[in-house]
Design an enzyme around this catalytic site. Structure first.
Site, short mmCIF file in Angstrom:
data_model
loop_
_atom_site.label_atom_id
_atom_site.label_comp_id
_atom_site.label_asym_id
_atom_site.label_seq_id
_atom_site.Cartn_x
_atom_site.Cartn_y
_atom_site.Cartn_z
N ASN A 191 0.85 -0.98 -0.02
CA ASN A 191 0.06 0.00 0.14
C ASN A 191 0.90 1.25 0.05
OD1 ASN A 191 -2.58 1.75 0.80
ND2 ASN A 191 -1.02 1.93 2.43
N TYR A 203 3.15 9.42 -12.26
CA TYR A 203 2.69 8.69 -11.07
C TYR A 203 1.64 7.67 -11.94
CZ TYR A 203 -0.63 7.57 -7.36
OH TYR A 203 -1.35 6.82 -6.47
N LYS A 225 1.81 3.48 -11.73
CA LYS A 225 0.65 2.73 -11.48
C LYS A 225 0.00 1.87 -12.68
CE LYS A 225 -0.14 4.01 -7.24
NZ LYS A 225 0.12 2.89 -6.35
#
Length: 270
Positions: free
Chosen positions: A104, A166, A170
């Site tokens: 996480n 980013y 991802k």
């Protein structure tokens, strides 16, 4: 640096009988804290990983007091190779098996690519991509040997959209997780990718992104999306995308050409 694992009977070195162990990175706030709370409530002992040792031990103590069982902290910065190695060693410890890894930990950079220095960009890449790869690799070995266990990689709806480094990181997590889910399913191991959208946590506040940056209906409650994610994990789903609205957004993003998405975003920046 690690908090002592032998300091109390409820430390991760002495898990409670018959309680599975979950290792959660980034557990002191937001989505990670919700995972820690709900896993502890569901009967897991916890190993919590964060770079903030003081906040980490405070979180572990709160969870032990509230839910009982064993729980302790492993202080490690995942942008640092030595820190990452300590977490890998815990995941590969056959004497104290980890049944669930929740990758996480993460952060974002508010500035655009050329306005960030490369050290900041590399640190983000290390936490979002390198740590996810290395910790998943460490966890999967013992899990495949046992024929049980699983990994939840916390990605983002941003991974379906062309929105800078980013989103690129991802997108890697999404691709990696989808492949791993199918690769190890028949070995008894579940790999699931969780893709939240805007969520009411510290994540956006640390980037100085206000709640007005997106319509109110797009903001999710962290505890609700984690509860949904754990149900999806129990059902051995490949993806967990919370709420009908984000399911619709990601479905559209998969079929709309990237060039068109780029043009829409360029209009939004003007």
């Amino acid at each position: 640096m690690t908090t002592p694992e032998t300091s109390s009977p409820s430390s991760p070195s002495s898990p409670s009988p018959a309680r599975p162990v979950a290792l959660v990175t980034g557990p002191t706030a937001g989505i990670g804290r919700c995972f820690a709370d709900q896993l502890a409530a569901g009967g897991h002992d916890l190993v919590l990983v964060s770079r903030d040792a003081a906040r980490l031990e405070e979180t572990a103590a709160e969870l032990r007091e509230r839910w009982g069982g064993a729980g302790g902290g492993l202080a490690a910065a995942l942008a640092d190779r030595d820190g990452m190695r300590r977490v890998e060693e815990r995941l590969t410890d056959r004497a104290r098996p980890v049944e669930l890894l929740v990758n996480n930990a993460g952060f974002g950079l508010k500035k655009r690519f050329l306005d960030n220095d490369t050290d900041a960009e590399t640190a983000m890449l290390d936490v979002l991509v390198t740590a996810t790869l290395r910790l998943t690799h460490a966890a999967l070995g013992p899990m495949v040997e046992r024929g049980s266990g699983g990994v939840i990689n916390v990605s983002s709806v941003a991974g379906f959209l062309p929105r800078g480094t980013y989103s690129a990181a991802k997108a890697w997590v999404n691709s990696f997780g989808e492949w791993a889910a199918h690769e190890y399913r028949d070995r008894g191991v579940t790999v699931m990718t969780l893709c939240p959208g805007f969520t009411k946590t510290e994540f956006h506040a640390r980037m100085d992104v206000s709640r007005e940056s997106a319509p109110s209906y797009l903001w999710l409650e962290a505890d609700e999306l984690v509860a949904e994610a754990l149900r999806d994990y129990a059902d051995r789903k490949v993806w967990s995308i919370p709420s009908k609205r984000y399911k619709a957004i990601t479905a559209a993003a998969r079929v709309v050409p990237n060039g068109l998405l780029q043009r829409f975003q360029a209009i939004g920046r003007k």
